[in-house]
Design a protein around this motif. Structure first.
Motif, PDB file in Angstrom:
ATOM      1  N   SER A  37     -15.228 -40.128 -34.596  1.00 48.53           N
ATOM      2  CA  SER A  37     -14.123 -39.189 -34.414  1.00 48.53           C
ATOM      3  C   SER A  37     -14.551 -37.753 -34.693  1.00 48.53           C
ATOM      4  O   SER A  37     -14.155 -36.836 -33.971  1.00 48.53           O
ATOM      5  CB  SER A  37     -12.956 -39.561 -35.325  1.00 48.53           C
ATOM      6  OG  SER A  37     -12.498 -40.849 -35.022  1.00 48.53           O
ATOM      7  N   ILE A  38     -15.352 -37.575 -35.739  1.00 51.95           N
ATOM      8  CA  ILE A  38     -15.809 -36.225 -36.079  1.00 51.95           C
ATOM      9  C   ILE A  38     -16.671 -35.640 -34.964  1.00 51.95           C
ATOM     10  O   ILE A  38     -16.595 -34.446 -34.667  1.00 51.95           O
ATOM     11  CB  ILE A  38     -16.567 -36.247 -37.425  1.00 51.95           C
ATOM     12  CG1 ILE A  38     -15.582 -36.473 -38.565  1.00 51.95           C
ATOM     13  CG2 ILE A  38     -17.346 -34.959 -37.644  1.00 51.95           C
ATOM     14  CD1 ILE A  38     -16.237 -36.716 -39.907  1.00 51.95           C
ATOM     15  N   VAL A  41     -14.114 -36.022 -31.026  1.00 53.06           N
ATOM     16  CA  VAL A  41     -12.921 -35.216 -30.770  1.00 53.06           C
ATOM     17  C   VAL A  41     -13.285 -33.785 -30.374  1.00 53.06           C
ATOM     18  O   VAL A  41     -12.744 -33.262 -29.387  1.00 53.06           O
ATOM     19  CB  VAL A  41     -11.955 -35.272 -31.981  1.00 53.06           C
ATOM     20  CG1 VAL A  41     -10.820 -34.272 -31.834  1.00 53.06           C
ATOM     21  CG2 VAL A  41     -11.408 -36.679 -32.135  1.00 53.06           C
ATOM     22  N   PRO A  42     -14.214 -33.113 -31.077  1.00 51.50           N
ATOM     23  CA  PRO A  42     -14.608 -31.785 -30.589  1.00 51.50           C
ATOM     24  C   PRO A  42     -15.255 -31.822 -29.200  1.00 51.50           C
ATOM     25  O   PRO A  42     -15.051 -30.915 -28.390  1.00 51.50           O
ATOM     26  CB  PRO A  42     -15.611 -31.294 -31.637  1.00 51.50           C
ATOM     27  CG  PRO A  42     -15.275 -32.035 -32.858  1.00 51.50           C
ATOM     28  CD  PRO A  42     -14.799 -33.371 -32.392  1.00 51.50           C
ATOM     29  N   LEU A  43     -16.021 -32.890 -28.922  1.00 48.33           N
ATOM     30  CA  LEU A  43     -16.601 -33.005 -27.586  1.00 48.33           C
ATOM     31  C   LEU A  43     -15.530 -33.173 -26.514  1.00 48.33           C
ATOM     32  O   LEU A  43     -15.682 -32.687 -25.389  1.00 48.33           O
ATOM     33  CB  LEU A  43     -17.579 -34.177 -27.535  1.00 48.33           C
ATOM     34  CG  LEU A  43     -18.941 -33.948 -28.178  1.00 48.33           C
ATOM     35  CD1 LEU A  43     -19.760 -35.224 -28.147  1.00 48.33           C
ATOM     36  CD2 LEU A  43     -19.675 -32.829 -27.483  1.00 48.33           C
ATOM     37  N   PHE A  45     -12.550 -31.820 -26.615  1.00 47.35           N
ATOM     38  CA  PHE A  45     -11.986 -30.486 -26.390  1.00 47.35           C
ATOM     39  C   PHE A  45     -12.939 -29.603 -25.594  1.00 47.35           C
ATOM     40  O   PHE A  45     -12.516 -28.824 -24.750  1.00 47.35           O
ATOM     41  CB  PHE A  45     -11.623 -29.812 -27.715  1.00 47.35           C
ATOM     42  CG  PHE A  45     -10.386 -30.366 -28.341  1.00 47.35           C
ATOM     43  CD1 PHE A  45      -9.163 -30.287 -27.694  1.00 47.35           C
ATOM     44  CD2 PHE A  45     -10.439 -30.966 -29.578  1.00 47.35           C
ATOM     45  CE1 PHE A  45      -8.021 -30.804 -28.265  1.00 47.35           C
ATOM     46  CE2 PHE A  45      -9.297 -31.486 -30.161  1.00 47.35           C
ATOM     47  CZ  PHE A  45      -8.081 -31.401 -29.513  1.00 47.35           C
ATOM     48  N   LEU A  46     -14.246 -29.734 -25.860  1.00 48.99           N
ATOM     49  CA  LEU A  46     -15.221 -28.923 -25.129  1.00 48.99           C
ATOM     50  C   LEU A  46     -15.335 -29.348 -23.667  1.00 48.99           C
ATOM     51  O   LEU A  46     -15.603 -28.522 -22.796  1.00 48.99           O
ATOM     52  CB  LEU A  46     -16.591 -29.008 -25.796  1.00 48.99           C
ATOM     53  CG  LEU A  46     -16.722 -28.313 -27.143  1.00 48.99           C
ATOM     54  CD1 LEU A  46     -18.083 -28.601 -27.759  1.00 48.99           C
ATOM     55  CD2 LEU A  46     -16.525 -26.817 -26.979  1.00 48.99           C
ATOM     56  N   SER A  48     -12.924 -30.682 -21.784  1.00 45.93           N
ATOM     57  CA  SER A  48     -11.609 -30.845 -21.146  1.00 45.93           C
ATOM     58  C   SER A  48     -11.513 -30.125 -19.808  1.00 45.93           C
ATOM     59  O   SER A  48     -10.715 -30.518 -18.959  1.00 45.93           O
ATOM     60  CB  SER A  48     -10.505 -30.363 -22.081  1.00 45.93           C
ATOM     61  OG  SER A  48     -10.658 -28.983 -22.332  1.00 45.93           O
TER      62      SER A  48
END
Length: 108
Positions: A37-38, A41-43, A45-46, A48
């Motif tokens: 998840s860590i 999740v940022p990936l 958003f990047l 999207s």
């Protein structure tokens, strides 16, 4: 919320001495989900803005989470069964019966 509850339940069950005590493996599964998840999740958003990249990241994230849980829970059980150190535990008493529990050759 589910991660916190599973950590709490694994902590409560850490001293249970059953043949297949899963609290260690549940903790490892939860840690793996947290790491995924860590990173994932940022990936998400990047990526999207690119539908193909977003699909690949989402698919890989689901695959990694599912496989880590399945591997941490079931591979130790399969290795115990392969080695033949299965223990049949009766929960009402302290009696144990060692044998080839779960093997097809031990069917009576």
């Amino acid at each position: 919320v589910a991660l916190i509850m599973s950590c709490f339940q694994a902590y409560k069950a850490r001293n249970i001495s059953v043949a297949y005590s899963d609290s260690t493996y549940v903790a490892l599964s939860v840690a793996s989900i947290l790491q995924s998840s860590i990173i994932g999740v940022p990936l998400l958003f990047l990526s999207s803005s690119n539908p193909t990249a977003s699909f690949i990241v989402r698919t890989l994230l689901v695959f990694v989470v599912c496989m880590s849980v399945l591997c941490f829970i079931f591979i130790p059980k399969m290795t115990h069964a392969d080695r033949g150190d299965n223990t049949r535990v009766s929960f009402g008493t302290h009696s144990t019966d060692s044998g080839n529990v779960g093997r097809s050759s031990s069917l009576r």
